[in-house]
Design a protein around this motif. Structure first.
Motif, mmCIF file in Angstrom:
data_model
loop_
_atom_site.group_PDB
_atom_site.id
_atom_site.type_symbol
_atom_site.label_atom_id
_atom_site.label_comp_id
_atom_site.label_asym_id
_atom_site.label_seq_id
_atom_site.Cartn_x
_atom_site.Cartn_y
_atom_site.Cartn_z
ATOM 1 N N PHE A 169 3.929 4.787 -6.369
ATOM 2 C CA PHE A 169 2.724 4.262 -6.761
ATOM 3 C C PHE A 169 1.746 5.098 -5.894
ATOM 4 N N GLU A 170 0.614 5.188 -6.576
ATOM 5 C CA GLU A 170 -0.731 5.663 -5.996
ATOM 6 C C GLU A 170 -1.721 4.662 -5.613
ATOM 7 N N ASP A 171 -1.651 3.621 -6.135
ATOM 8 C CA ASP A 171 -2.413 2.563 -5.678
ATOM 9 C C ASP A 171 -1.839 1.174 -5.139
ATOM 10 N N SER A 193 0.860 -1.274 0.009
ATOM 11 C CA SER A 193 0.060 -0.056 -0.103
ATOM 12 C C SER A 193 0.939 1.127 0.036
ATOM 13 N N PRO A 194 0.366 2.258 -0.544
ATOM 14 C CA PRO A 194 1.234 3.439 -0.588
ATOM 15 C C PRO A 194 1.489 4.036 0.841
ATOM 16 N N SER A 225 16.788 -0.724 -6.865
ATOM 17 C CA SER A 225 17.117 -0.331 -5.431
ATOM 18 C C SER A 225 15.910 0.113 -4.834
ATOM 19 N N ASP A 226 14.880 -0.507 -4.804
ATOM 20 C CA ASP A 226 13.403 -0.153 -4.242
ATOM 21 C C ASP A 226 13.591 -0.259 -2.604
ATOM 22 N N ASN A 227 13.545 0.736 -1.929
ATOM 23 C CA ASN A 227 13.664 0.744 -0.502
ATOM 24 C C ASN A 227 12.174 0.239 0.104
ATOM 25 N N THR A 228 11.005 0.470 -0.367
ATOM 26 C CA THR A 228 9.752 -0.396 0.019
ATOM 27 C C THR A 228 9.950 -1.625 -0.061
ATOM 28 N N ALA A 229 10.569 -2.163 -1.297
ATOM 29 C CA ALA A 229 10.515 -3.648 -1.480
ATOM 30 C C ALA A 229 11.749 -4.021 -0.478
ATOM 31 N N THR A 230 12.678 -3.575 -0.047
ATOM 32 C CA THR A 230 13.595 -4.062 0.809
ATOM 33 C C THR A 230 13.103 -4.115 2.185
ATOM 34 N N ASP A 231 12.527 -3.048 2.672
ATOM 35 C CA ASP A 231 11.830 -3.031 4.107
ATOM 36 C C ASP A 231 10.655 -4.342 4.217
ATOM 37 N N LEU A 232 10.036 -4.548 3.160
ATOM 38 C CA LEU A 232 8.980 -5.505 3.439
ATOM 39 C C LEU A 232 9.833 -6.807 3.414
#
Length: 342
Positions: free
Chosen positions: A76-78, A62-63, A95-102
């Protein structure tokens, strides 16, 4: 080279198929920046190979859960639904940080550190999720966290006021190695050597990590030092004003392979200068070519077991870096270590 660029650096190059190496610079841990994402990917695919998780497992992002980073899921907005395997692809390729934290939350820091410990790589240490690190920096500037700090910068009365907030962030105790995710160049190169030899975990896990590193397209630092015919699979990391790093594997047409890590930081107290990518590429090339010239002739790549398993979508090599670097003999500050005595 680093001094002329106004920075300090640490270089480690390991011949994957022998014990030859070149080590230069500070042996103490430095800010790893995003190079540590290799470690997270390895743990994910090791757990998958060991049956602890399914890489095809679908997760929803989720955003509202986004970690700042400038690209990837944070813009991402959705809501998006994606497999763990493709979350890892986003982490390593852009190097996506959101992906990394997940993924850090999914595989857990204790299991990451336990595997590193078994590999003898205890100087690679993750301090937490990227969001936790950002919030610690924000608190050090007198704000409740990263979001409030960046809001204050955006709403500052002048660019100079915003710059002062950022200067406080760069002076944050939370940016010191040990407080933020850190590593030595030597241990990061050692990890890559183990991955390329299928010794960092199950062979299937190592193979997948190699493939994803070969698809990385966000930045080209080490690769700037090498010309056509030389393949580079790497993961870079940049923290503006603090660190510019790259870690990867360089493979020559004759099949010789070298694990490389170059970590840099501003020189001296208050320094903010980071080297151009070409400086990192030049440093890597100097050290790699020193070892490459000293190697015995290898069997042709077709006649020996290959552990590369890179995707066919590996980005093409870049033109040669500055010839002045390429033609210079190894500086005396770069020390070559011979194989240990039998």
């Amino acid at each position: 080279m680093f001094t002329e660029a106004g920075c300090e650096g640490s270089v480690a190059v390991l011949d994957i198929d022998s014990e030859h190496r070149v080590m230069f610079g500070d042996p103490e841990p430095m800010v790893a920046a995003s190079t540590f994402k290799i470690v997270v990917a390895l743990e994910l695919f090791c757990q998958a190979a060991e049956g602890s998780l399914d890489p095809a497992e679908r997760v929803r992002l989720s955003p509202a859960q986004a970690t700042p980073g400038g690209q990837g899921f944070c813009i991402f907005e959705d809501e998006a639904e994606v497999s763990l395997r493709d979350v890892a692809r986003m982490m390593l390729t852009i190097s996506d940080n959101t992906a990394t934290d997940l993924l850090i939350r999914r595989v857990s820091l204790p299991r990451i550190h336990a595997r590193l410990g078994r590999l003898g790589l205890d100087r690679i240490r993750l301090a937490g999720t990227i969001q936790q690190e950002f919030d610690a920096i924000g608190r050090d500037t007198g704000h409740t966290g990263w979001t409030e700090m960046t809001r204050a910068m955006n709403e500052a009365a002048s660019p100079a006021d915003a710059e002062r907030i950022w200067e406080r962030a760069l002076a944050s105790p939370s940016l010191q190695p040990g407080r933020i995710t850190s590593a030595t160049a030597g241990q990061m190169a050692a990890l890559l050597k183990l991955v390329w030899l299928d010794q960092a975990g199950p062979a299937a896990a190592c193979r997948t990590v190699r493939t994803l590193l070969g698809q990385q397209r966000l930045t080209r630092k080490i690769a700037t030092g090498f010309g056509d015919g030389v393949r580079v699979a790497a993961k870079s990391g940049t923290l503006p004003g603090c660190a510019s790093n790259d870690a990867g594997v360089v493979e020559y047409p004759d099949g010789s392979r070298f694990a490389v890590a170059v970590f840099t930081r501003p020189a001296g107290p208050g320094g903010r200068a980071l080297p151009a990518d070409s400086v990192i590429g030049a440093a890597a090339r100097l050290a790699v070519e020193h070892l490459h010239r000293r190697r015995p002739t290898l069997p042709s790549p077709a006649s020996r077991t290959s552990h590369s398993s890179w995707s066919s979508s590996v980005y093409p090599s870049l033109p040669n870096g500055p010839r002045t670097w390429a033609q210079t003999s190894l500086p005396s500050a770069l020390t070559a270590t011979e194989p240990p005595s039998a």
